[in-house]
Design an enzyme around this catalytic site. Sequence first.
Site, PDB file in Angstrom:
ATOM      1  N   ASN B 108      33.700  34.813  39.618  1.00 23.37           N
ATOM      2  CA  ASN B 108      32.680  33.795  39.351  1.00 23.37           C
ATOM      3  C   ASN B 108      32.539  32.766  40.473  1.00 23.37           C
ATOM      4  O   ASN B 108      31.452  32.262  40.707  1.00 23.37           O
ATOM      5  CB  ASN B 108      32.861  33.131  37.974  1.00 23.37           C
ATOM      6  CG  ASN B 108      34.308  32.868  37.654  1.00 23.37           C
ATOM      7  OD1 ASN B 108      35.109  32.668  38.572  1.00 23.37           O
ATOM      8  ND2 ASN B 108      34.652  32.872  36.393  1.00 23.37           N
ATOM      9  N   ASP B 138      40.569  39.671  35.669  1.00 21.22           N
ATOM     10  CA  ASP B 138      40.640  38.766  34.517  1.00 21.22           C
ATOM     11  C   ASP B 138      39.563  39.063  33.473  1.00 21.22           C
ATOM     12  O   ASP B 138      39.664  38.582  32.349  1.00 21.22           O
ATOM     13  CB  ASP B 138      40.477  37.315  34.983  1.00 21.22           C
ATOM     14  CG  ASP B 138      41.680  36.841  35.788  1.00 21.22           C
ATOM     15  OD1 ASP B 138      42.751  37.461  35.661  1.00 21.22           O
ATOM     16  OD2 ASP B 138      41.544  35.862  36.541  1.00 21.22           O
ATOM     17  N   TYR B 295      52.059  40.640  41.203  1.00 23.57           N
ATOM     18  CA  TYR B 295      51.011  41.307  41.959  1.00 23.57           C
ATOM     19  C   TYR B 295      50.940  42.802  41.677  1.00 23.57           C
ATOM     20  O   TYR B 295      49.942  43.452  41.987  1.00 23.57           O
ATOM     21  CB  TYR B 295      51.167  40.992  43.448  1.00 23.57           C
ATOM     22  CG  TYR B 295      50.906  39.536  43.667  1.00 23.57           C
ATOM     23  CD1 TYR B 295      49.602  39.070  43.783  1.00 23.57           C
ATOM     24  CD2 TYR B 295      51.931  38.594  43.627  1.00 23.57           C
ATOM     25  CE1 TYR B 295      49.333  37.721  43.890  1.00 23.57           C
ATOM     26  CE2 TYR B 295      51.670  37.237  43.740  1.00 23.57           C
ATOM     27  CZ  TYR B 295      50.374  36.807  43.874  1.00 23.57           C
ATOM     28  OH  TYR B 295      50.096  35.472  43.961  1.00 23.57           O
ATOM     29  N   GLN B 297      50.420  44.298  38.974  1.00 23.26           N
ATOM     30  CA  GLN B 297      49.354  44.652  38.033  1.00 23.26           C
ATOM     31  C   GLN B 297      47.981  44.747  38.687  1.00 23.26           C
ATOM     32  O   GLN B 297      47.068  45.328  38.123  1.00 23.26           O
ATOM     33  CB  GLN B 297      49.334  43.684  36.855  1.00 23.26           C
ATOM     34  CG  GLN B 297      49.035  42.257  37.240  1.00 23.26           C
ATOM     35  CD  GLN B 297      49.562  41.254  36.231  1.00 23.26           C
ATOM     36  OE1 GLN B 297      49.309  41.363  35.039  1.00 23.26           O
ATOM     37  NE2 GLN B 297      50.305  40.271  36.699  1.00 23.26           N
TER      38      GLN B 297
END
Lengths: 405, 405
Positions: B108, B138, B295, B297
């Site tokens: 975003n 996310d 990190y 993931q």
Amino acid sequence: MPSGKILVAQGGGPTAVINQSLVGVALEARRFQNVKLVYGARHGVRGIVDEEFVDLTQETSHNLEAVACTPASALGSTRDKPDLKYCQEIFKVLRAHEIEHFFYIGGNDSSDTVRIVSEEARKANYPLRSIHIPKTIDNDLVGNDHTPGFPSAARFVAQAFAGANLDNASLPGVYVGVVMGRHAGFLTAASALGKKFPDDGPHLIYVPERVFEIPKFLADVKTMVERHGRCVIAVSEGIHDASGQPIITQLAKDVEKDAHGNVQLSGTGALADLLCEEIKAKLGIKRVRGDTFGYLQRSFIGCVSDVDQREAREVGEKAVQFAMWGKVDGSVAIKRTGFYSADYELLPLEAVAGKTRTMEDEFITASGTDVTDAFRLYLRPLLGSGMPDAFRLRHNPVAKVLKRG
Amino acid sequence: MPSGKILVAQGGGPTAVINQSLVGVALEARRFQNVKLVYGARHGVRGIVDEEFVDLTQETSHNLEAVACTPASALGSTRDKPDLKYCQEIFKVLRAHEIEHFFYIGGNDSSDTVRIVSEEARKANYPLRSIHIPKTIDNDLVGNDHTPGFPSAARFVAQAFAGANLDNASLPGVYVGVVMGRHAGFLTAASALGKKFPDDGPHLIYVPERVFEIPKFLADVKTMVERHGRCVIAVSEGIHDASGQPIITQLAKDVEKDAHGNVQLSGTGALADLLCEEIKAKLGIKRVRGDTFGYLQRSFIGCVSDVDQREAREVGEKAVQFAMWGKVDGSVAIKRTGFYSADYELLPLEAVAGKTRTMEDEFITASGTDVTDAFRLYLRPLLGSGMPDAFRLRHNPVAKVLKRG
């Protein structure tokens, strides 16, 4: 009259392929007409003294095959390290259940348990055949080229560092990855197999076979950051100072100890955080990140070496064959016979029990912070097929317009 | 005369599939005769203002396909969050290089950058087409069913918890796994997809959409330990108290803040360690272990959703098509059209820029510590094919002999 009962159990830390060995025992035993019942003990030696047995004879071969491909210990495991009295309890239960063959899948503590139980049976003149089946992600069993479970954990570590290196190249800084291994650095060294291009990380590898000194460490990191604009570091949880004191105890106030009197190294991010703090404070580098691979490296589902799976199955099968056709107790060991081929042999329990293998000197470079090609040659075939590969864009720079000068 | 130049860049945290979007842009652009040169900016907006461009036109399609399957940002990324002045610099460089189409792959913050640059071009009456291409593990972009990168990270988290649950069942205790996600709990909630049998973990899931209270947390853990003899817990790094204060600040003395003024949550094991200490101290449970997925993931190589790969490629391709055939700037979004099928649309930049999506209430159970079936239905198809499965032995207990009573 023989009971036809065999017992199998799993001890110590789980691995990605320990169930292959369990299923190797259970299915291979079905070939032998003198085997009537295959028992499994829940949670290793703890389940034996508590008589917590399950009957694996009633399992379908289909479900056994599915369990074989599932990581961790399907029977449950234990951290109990039996002393003589505990082993006498084990023997008492084995005798009460008329167990004729006892198979224990585990590391060097487990092999020592098998050794004592075997000794008790011999002293009591009870006809028990006891076989130790190797497993440990630490690869620290003597007499073995390598141990089942290590190749899959090594593959996880190599893949993790291949990815961490790419991530660190995207957003440059310093990255510290802490890997399991109290005394043996094999698993940490496996990080080197994640390297492809010459400037890829890990740029520094610290194993417990070498003394760790913080000033030297900081100087190493500084050199690499100056050279590459970033630095990826693999650190064994077992790194220690010249006196043998774990580095982690220099930070932690309340250090937890296990039943073996060992300081708890896993299940905490303290070591990575300590090292990151040092780098930030002493080198003034801003982006410093630490990860502790923790239990992921031994339990992650879906990252397994097919070579490891096959060998873990075979040590289970061979254990049954050695038990049925042989006349001695022992520990099954993997022997490398070619590039790459392997075979199995039965070692005397005394040759393996309670001993710890560490990385051979020829596997560590003179700098003490990298591995040799001998190590790459040793490990690569064990990682198995289908290792993911990393690619990068070629550098075709475009001439500047505004900043022409 | 048109320059025929397009520019693509990657911003924010890398993902497993962000290079698919890059390659989607680069290869799709080759279909259009009006495109003569495809530039890539190194390290996102930072590379634009520094004029660090590479010429992707000179890449082979073969290498581009290989890079597409490599995780992390092949062009490099940045954490810079441009303000108006920074965006004016970006526009200046785009104009100097006669860029006609600008593609920015990011979250975003990146969409907000595209919005401002688009606005600057409009004000200057310069014919620039600016398209934002979504990515974030996310899953917090509004207007999207989900975002590229999230499914693969979710797959990693689900596989990690499936394995951690098996490990914890082998050696029972309490396990805390800390997952990325500052404001949105989607990735932490993905841990629920690692569950198979009803008593599998994670037994408790804590997302930032709900207030986290330590006494309530301890009571929850106690209940689960009493019920299952063990407890596997998934915790979002972004959990906070009723005042919105991150739980991690209750422990850390020196909290690091990034350029956005956010407290550093990743790259430290502090939160997991804090929660483990609480459980040990207050509940008197001995075996308590914490892992911070860190990190791994988002960067682990070899754990990717094929659905995610396909969609990440398509948002890149569609971005080029929207740019070439359309008349407006915008943000490419994924729309779910069936079970499971997806399509793409172009949203106005203002609809996405700088906004944060969090988990919908229908995805969280009333207890606040589990996900609903609606969430399982939402996430499962995104994880893709070939998800590893866990099997267990059936319980066929053997009668005790010594402890018959």
